[in-house]
Design a protein around this motif. Structure first.
Motif, PDB file in Angstrom:
ATOM      1  N   THR A 138     -17.552  22.298  41.600  1.00 48.91           N
ATOM      2  CA  THR A 138     -18.464  22.875  42.590  1.00 48.91           C
ATOM      3  C   THR A 138     -18.285  22.193  43.948  1.00 48.91           C
ATOM      4  O   THR A 138     -18.418  22.831  44.999  1.00 48.91           O
ATOM      5  N   ALA A 139     -17.941  20.887  43.904  1.00 48.78           N
ATOM      6  CA  ALA A 139     -17.790  20.130  45.150  1.00 48.78           C
ATOM      7  C   ALA A 139     -16.705  20.730  46.045  1.00 48.78           C
ATOM      8  O   ALA A 139     -16.760  20.588  47.271  1.00 48.78           O
ATOM      9  N   SER A 140     -15.730  21.430  45.435  1.00 51.37           N
ATOM     10  CA  SER A 140     -14.657  22.000  46.271  1.00 51.37           C
ATOM     11  C   SER A 140     -15.189  23.129  47.145  1.00 51.37           C
ATOM     12  O   SER A 140     -14.542  23.546  48.094  1.00 51.37           O
ATOM     13  N   LEU A 141     -16.389  23.652  46.803  1.00 56.49           N
ATOM     14  CA  LEU A 141     -16.988  24.705  47.648  1.00 56.49           C
ATOM     15  C   LEU A 141     -17.975  24.113  48.662  1.00 56.49           C
ATOM     16  O   LEU A 141     -18.482  24.830  49.522  1.00 56.49           O
ATOM     17  N   ALA A 142     -18.232  22.798  48.532  1.00 54.58           N
ATOM     18  CA  ALA A 142     -19.220  22.193  49.432  1.00 54.58           C
ATOM     19  C   ALA A 142     -18.721  22.187  50.874  1.00 54.58           C
ATOM     20  O   ALA A 142     -19.518  22.128  51.821  1.00 54.58           O
ATOM     21  N   GLU A 143     -17.400  22.291  51.038  1.00 49.46           N
ATOM     22  CA  GLU A 143     -16.820  22.301  52.390  1.00 49.46           C
ATOM     23  C   GLU A 143     -17.009  23.652  53.087  1.00 49.46           C
ATOM     24  O   GLU A 143     -16.807  23.772  54.286  1.00 49.46           O
ATOM     25  N   PRO A 219     -27.433  24.206  30.828  1.00 48.41           N
ATOM     26  CA  PRO A 219     -28.408  23.125  30.641  1.00 48.41           C
ATOM     27  C   PRO A 219     -28.043  21.824  31.387  1.00 48.41           C
ATOM     28  O   PRO A 219     -26.873  21.552  31.602  1.00 48.41           O
ATOM     29  N   GLY A 220     -29.088  21.066  31.745  1.00 48.89           N
ATOM     30  CA  GLY A 220     -28.923  19.710  32.268  1.00 48.89           C
ATOM     31  C   GLY A 220     -28.467  19.635  33.711  1.00 48.89           C
ATOM     32  O   GLY A 220     -28.251  20.672  34.365  1.00 48.89           O
ATOM     33  N   TYR A 221     -28.323  18.385  34.188  1.00 50.26           N
ATOM     34  CA  TYR A 221     -27.788  18.213  35.550  1.00 50.26           C
ATOM     35  C   TYR A 221     -26.861  17.003  35.603  1.00 50.26           C
ATOM     36  O   TYR A 221     -26.726  16.342  36.605  1.00 50.26           O
ATOM     37  N   ASP A 222     -26.204  16.739  34.438  1.00 49.07           N
ATOM     38  CA  ASP A 222     -25.254  15.625  34.396  1.00 49.07           C
ATOM     39  C   ASP A 222     -23.840  16.135  34.672  1.00 49.07           C
ATOM     40  O   ASP A 222     -23.652  17.278  35.102  1.00 49.07           O
ATOM     41  N   ALA A 223     -22.847  15.324  34.371  1.00 47.53           N
ATOM     42  CA  ALA A 223     -21.457  15.665  34.720  1.00 47.53           C
ATOM     43  C   ALA A 223     -20.965  16.921  33.993  1.00 47.53           C
ATOM     44  O   ALA A 223     -20.029  17.571  34.441  1.00 47.53           O
ATOM     45  N   SER A 224     -21.620  17.268  32.862  1.00 50.46           N
ATOM     46  CA  SER A 224     -21.139  18.432  32.098  1.00 50.46           C
ATOM     47  C   SER A 224     -21.860  19.722  32.505  1.00 50.46           C
ATOM     48  O   SER A 224     -21.567  20.794  31.975  1.00 50.46           O
ATOM     49  N   SER A 225     -22.775  19.623  33.429  1.00 49.41           N
ATOM     50  CA  SER A 225     -23.609  20.787  33.764  1.00 49.41           C
ATOM     51  C   SER A 225     -22.839  21.828  34.584  1.00 49.41           C
ATOM     52  O   SER A 225     -21.984  21.484  35.400  1.00 49.41           O
ATOM     53  N   ARG A 226     -23.164  23.082  34.353  1.00 46.89           N
ATOM     54  CA  ARG A 226     -22.384  24.146  35.007  1.00 46.89           C
ATOM     55  C   ARG A 226     -23.219  25.363  35.369  1.00 46.89           C
ATOM     56  O   ARG A 226     -24.295  25.604  34.815  1.00 46.89           O
ATOM     57  N   LEU A 227     -22.677  26.124  36.276  1.00 45.29           N
ATOM     58  CA  LEU A 227     -23.278  27.383  36.705  1.00 45.29           C
ATOM     59  C   LEU A 227     -22.247  28.474  36.413  1.00 45.29           C
ATOM     60  O   LEU A 227     -21.102  28.372  36.845  1.00 45.29           O
ATOM     61  N   TRP A 250     -24.742  23.811  44.864  1.00 44.62           N
ATOM     62  CA  TRP A 250     -25.155  23.368  43.527  1.00 44.62           C
ATOM     63  C   TRP A 250     -24.428  22.096  43.099  1.00 44.62           C
ATOM     64  O   TRP A 250     -24.637  21.601  41.981  1.00 44.62           O
ATOM     65  N   ALA A 251     -23.550  21.555  43.951  1.00 43.56           N
ATOM     66  CA  ALA A 251     -22.647  20.468  43.524  1.00 43.56           C
ATOM     67  C   ALA A 251     -23.388  19.275  42.921  1.00 43.56           C
ATOM     68  O   ALA A 251     -22.918  18.667  41.964  1.00 43.56           O
ATOM     69  N   SER A 252     -24.574  18.941  43.441  1.00 41.64           N
ATOM     70  CA  SER A 252     -25.257  17.713  42.981  1.00 41.64           C
ATOM     71  C   SER A 252     -25.856  17.868  41.583  1.00 41.64           C
ATOM     72  O   SER A 252     -26.092  16.871  40.904  1.00 41.64           O
ATOM     73  N   VAL A 253     -26.103  19.084  41.137  1.00 44.47           N
ATOM     74  CA  VAL A 253     -26.774  19.272  39.842  1.00 44.47           C
ATOM     75  C   VAL A 253     -25.964  20.100  38.837  1.00 44.47           C
ATOM     76  O   VAL A 253     -26.312  20.163  37.658  1.00 44.47           O
ATOM     77  N   ALA A 254     -24.920  20.760  39.295  1.00 44.02           N
ATOM     78  CA  ALA A 254     -24.050  21.541  38.392  1.00 44.02           C
ATOM     79  C   ALA A 254     -22.615  21.333  38.894  1.00 44.02           C
ATOM     80  O   ALA A 254     -22.100  22.123  39.684  1.00 44.02           O
ATOM     81  N   PRO A 255     -21.963  20.251  38.428  1.00 41.00           N
ATOM     82  CA  PRO A 255     -20.660  19.900  39.020  1.00 41.00           C
ATOM     83  C   PRO A 255     -19.546  20.911  38.768  1.00 41.00           C
ATOM     84  O   PRO A 255     -18.506  20.835  39.409  1.00 41.00           O
ATOM     85  N   THR A 256     -19.768  21.851  37.843  1.00 41.29           N
ATOM     86  CA  THR A 256     -18.721  22.856  37.606  1.00 41.29           C
ATOM     87  C   THR A 256     -19.320  24.253  37.772  1.00 41.29           C
ATOM     88  O   THR A 256     -20.412  24.530  37.258  1.00 41.29           O
TER      89      THR A 256
END
Ligand SMILES: CC(C)(COP(=O)(O)OP(=O)(O)OC[C@H]1O[C@@H](n2cnc3c(N)ncnc32)[C@H](O)[C@@H]1OP(=O)(O)O)[C@@H](O)C(=O)NCCC(=O)NCCS
Length: 395
Positions: A138-143, A219-227, A250-256
């Motif tokens: 998700t972070a790749s879309l933060a830009e 589910p969740g908001y850890d490293a495995s969390s996704r949208l 969503w990068a901070s709560v759904a890294p993928t």
């Protein structure tokens, strides 16, 4: 061994579910509604002398867009043969019947998702595309910078017609996408808006819908969390960019973020897609059921005018076989019996041409095209020049 071939009735559905359950590893309990008659679905079954259901295949009433027109199709699903009888010709028996019956009800092509292409190729189908889910950090879309002229807001009931039309505009301009109406689709606002955690619409300065993105929170908001994002459809670059920026937030709560997108797609042209990887990839196939009616049903490139004499080979649907002249004029196609049969085309090759990816040099190297006509090949190359097929609906 003699088998009776007939359409399944409601009484056959428990046995039919059991076959699917065993073949595909499904739950014991079928999904709601599965055991009652479902409009738009016709399942053919083969029964042995003891009345046991031993093979089946479903014909779904659906349309696909090709060249700006809706092409009536049979969506084939739930093809299963009893384990003890596999390899004895039963799927050929049932599918040949399904091809003829679906043609009789007006389908001109058939489409299917395959587990293994082998048996379907033997019956004249060919792979024409993939339904792909792409996983992206998700972070790749933060830009991505959100264009200020685009407004984003949650979809409301009143937006549903515009959402459906946005999809249809893209489907009409492409190849292969399914028409999302008819007996298999519930287009009521409640059904369209349900099943997601959100549908966000992108509107221009006049308030008109220029795109939408449907999303579902894992589910969740850890490293495995996704949208998950089944649809991200923008009609303009600013609308698509705004929706990509929304996903990036969503990068901070759904890294993928996992997107179901055609390839190519504007989303991948408007952002870097750094770190993108294929999460799942389902191949789909096309069969031309009725060559003459299929050629007439789709739109063709408007500036390709001319003809080619084909000799079509089709061992399963004999009504297609023989010398046929393909004529294109002003975006309309005709296939007429006769002509000199200069180019020898297998029905699988016609599937690729129909889908817009059947370059003659490719077909020749794959053994799907023979004979001799340089002009004919140049004509076919132009007729089959895309756009590449895409499909977003699994069945
Ligand atoms: C796939 C399946 C439906 C095929 O049914 P089948 O009755 O065994 O197939 P048939 O015996 O009718 O074979 C049809 C043709 O496909 C060919 N074929 C069958 N299995 C094949 C394989 N695994 N690879 C390549 N070709 C194959 C056969 O040689 C035959 O060609 P021919 O008639 O020209 O000689 C069956 O194996 C099955 O039920 N598998 C489990 C469920 C499944 O995968 N369903 C498909 C979902 S898309």
């Amino acid at each position: 061994m003699h088998y009776d071939l007939r359409l399944l009735t409601v009484e056959d559905l428990p046995a039919s579910w059991e076959m699917s359950r065993i073949a595909f590893g499904l739950d014991r309990k079928p999904p709601p509604g599965w055991l009652s008659a479902r409009p738009g679905r016709h399942t053919w079954g083969a029964f042995d002398g003891a009345g046991r259901l031993v093979a089946k295949a479903m014909d779904r009433e659906q349309d696909h867009w090709f060249g700006g027109r809706r092409v009536p199709a049979s969506g084939i699903a739930g093809v299963v043969v009893m384990p003890d009888l596999r390899g004895t010709g039963l799927s050929r028996l049932v599918l040949a019947r399904l091809f003829a019956a679906s043609r009789d009800r007006g389908a001109v092509i058939a489409t299917l998702f395959r587990t293994n292409p082998g048996p379907y190729r033997r019956l004249g189908c060919e792979q024409i595309g993939n339904l792909t889910w792409t996983a992206l950090p998700t972070a790749s879309l933060a830009e991505v910078r959100r264009p200020m002229e685009v407004a984003l807001r949650p979809a409301e009931v009143a937006d549903v017609p515009a959402i459906l039309e946005t999809y249809r505009i893209v489907a009409r301009a492409g190849a292969g996408l399914m028409e999302r109406s008819g007996p298999l689709f519930d287009t009521s606002p409640g059904a369209v808006l349900a099943g997601h955690d959100g549908i966000t619409v992108a509107t221009d300065s006049a308030g008109s819908v220029q795109g939408y993105v449907s999303w579902k929170r894992g589910p969740g908001y850890d490293a495995s969390s996704r949208l998950s994002v089944p649809d991200l459809i923008g009609l303009s670059a600013p609308a698509t960019t705004a929706m990509l920026a929304l996903l990036g937030s969503w990068a901070s709560v759904a890294p993928t973020v996992v997107l179901r997108l055609p390839d190519p797609d504007p989303a991948a042209l408007l952002s870097s897609f750094t770190g993108a990887r294929v999460e799942s990839d389902d191949r789909w196939m096309l069969r031309v059921l009725d060559a003459a009616r299929a050629v007439a049903a789709r739109g063709w490139p408007r500036h390709v005018n001319g003809s080619v004499d084909l000799l079509l080979a089709d061992g399963v649907c004999p009504w297609n076989a023989g010398p046929q002249r393909l004529i294109l004029a002003d975006g309309v196609g005709r296939l007429e019996p006769g002509g000199r049969g200069e180019l020898h085309l297998d029905i699988r090759g016609l599937a690729l041409i129909y889908a817009g990816i059947g370059a003659p040099a490719l077909l020749r190297r794959a053994g799907l095209l023979g004979g001799d006509s340089t002009d004919g090949e140049t004509f076919l190359q132009a007729a089959a020049a895309g756009p590449p097929p895409a499909l977003l609906d699994y069945f």
